[in-house]
Design a protein around this motif. Structure first.
Motif, PDB file in Angstrom:
ATOM      1  N   SER A  32       0.830  -1.201   0.000  1.00 10.30           N
ATOM      2  CA  SER A  32       0.000   0.000   0.000  1.00 10.30           C
ATOM      3  C   SER A  32       0.864   1.250   0.000  1.00 10.30           C
ATOM      4  O   SER A  32       2.050   1.197   0.327  1.00 10.30           O
ATOM      5  CB  SER A  32      -0.890   0.040   1.250  1.00 10.30           C
ATOM      6  N   TRP A  33       0.215   2.347  -0.315  1.00 11.57           N
ATOM      7  CA  TRP A  33       0.766   3.678  -0.119  1.00 11.57           C
ATOM      8  C   TRP A  33      -0.103   4.409   0.902  1.00 11.57           C
ATOM      9  O   TRP A  33      -1.339   4.350   0.835  1.00 11.57           O
ATOM     10  CB  TRP A  33       0.797   4.466  -1.416  1.00 11.57           C
ATOM     11  N   PHE A  34       0.571   5.071   1.816  1.00  4.68           N
ATOM     12  CA  PHE A  34      -0.077   5.974   2.769  1.00  4.68           C
ATOM     13  C   PHE A  34       0.582   7.341   2.618  1.00  4.68           C
ATOM     14  O   PHE A  34       1.652   7.461   2.015  1.00  4.68           O
ATOM     15  CB  PHE A  34       0.122   5.477   4.206  1.00  4.68           C
ATOM     16  N   ARG A  35      -0.043   8.350   3.197  1.00  5.03           N
ATOM     17  CA  ARG A  35       0.581   9.671   3.209  1.00  5.03           C
ATOM     18  C   ARG A  35       0.268  10.373   4.531  1.00  5.03           C
ATOM     19  O   ARG A  35      -0.729  10.070   5.185  1.00  5.03           O
ATOM     20  CB  ARG A  35       0.110  10.521   2.032  1.00  5.03           C
ATOM     21  N   GLN A  36       1.145  11.298   4.870  1.00  2.00           N
ATOM     22  CA  GLN A  36       0.971  12.052   6.109  1.00  2.00           C
ATOM     23  C   GLN A  36       1.381  13.493   5.891  1.00  2.00           C
ATOM     24  O   GLN A  36       2.539  13.769   5.557  1.00  2.00           O
ATOM     25  CB  GLN A  36       1.786  11.424   7.246  1.00  2.00           C
ATOM     26  N   ALA A  37       0.428  14.377   6.080  1.00  2.00           N
ATOM     27  CA  ALA A  37       0.686  15.809   5.978  1.00  2.00           C
ATOM     28  C   ALA A  37       0.990  16.354   7.370  1.00  2.00           C
ATOM     29  O   ALA A  37       0.597  15.745   8.379  1.00  2.00           O
ATOM     30  CB  ALA A  37      -0.521  16.515   5.372  1.00  2.00           C
ATOM     31  N   PRO A  38       1.673  17.476   7.464  1.00  2.00           N
ATOM     32  CA  PRO A  38       2.006  18.052   8.776  1.00  2.00           C
ATOM     33  C   PRO A  38       0.760  18.254   9.638  1.00  2.00           C
ATOM     34  O   PRO A  38      -0.240  18.812   9.171  1.00  2.00           O
ATOM     35  CB  PRO A  38       2.657  19.386   8.418  1.00  2.00           C
ATOM     36  N   GLY A  39       0.819  17.770  10.871  1.00  2.00           N
ATOM     37  CA  GLY A  39      -0.285  17.949  11.798  1.00  2.00           C
ATOM     38  C   GLY A  39      -1.463  17.029  11.575  1.00  2.00           C
ATOM     39  O   GLY A  39      -2.491  17.169  12.255  1.00  2.00           O
TER      40      GLY A  39
END
Length: 124
Positions: A32-39
């Protein structure tokens, strides 16, 4: 197994990027791909089963992103088109053993292995 993600960068809105994730060994993994933006919490982006027959994309990226894999190269790719500023985040690839167990592919806790992340910035 070690996962190495690459392909991030800075792109203008409407542009495209192609992320790749290479596994250090060619065992049977769902990925899978996940993503995380600041905060923000880490969020699911896309999933592909070991065979590649089943693919799932988050609603927010459906029709713009496409996950694929090449088992001969032990790699998975995320083609990202029509990028938006909201797509800005660190993108992580993740893998879990394809052992036939039932799991929630949208949950980070379902995965055994993680790559180091690659930054994607969408800005004019």
């Amino acid at each position: 197994v070690q996962l190495q993600a690459s392909g991030g960068g800075l792109v203008q809105p409407g542009g495209s990027l192609r992320l790749s994730c290479a596994a250090s060994e060619g065992s049977r993994y769902a990925m899978s791909w996940f993503r995380q933006a600041p905060g923000r919490e880490r969020e699911f982006v896309a999933h592909i089963t070991w065979s590649g027959h089943n693919r799932y994309h988050a609603h927010s990226v459906r029709g713009r992103f496409a996950i694929s894999r090449d088992n001969a190269k032990s790699s998975v790719t995320l083609q990202m088109n029509s990028l938006k500023p909201d797509d800005t985040a660190i993108y992580y690839c993740a893998a879990r053993d394809a052992n036939g167990d039932t799991y929630d592919y949208t949950r980070p806790g379902s995965y055994d292995y993680w790559g180091q992340g690659t930054q994607v910035t969408v800005s004019s």
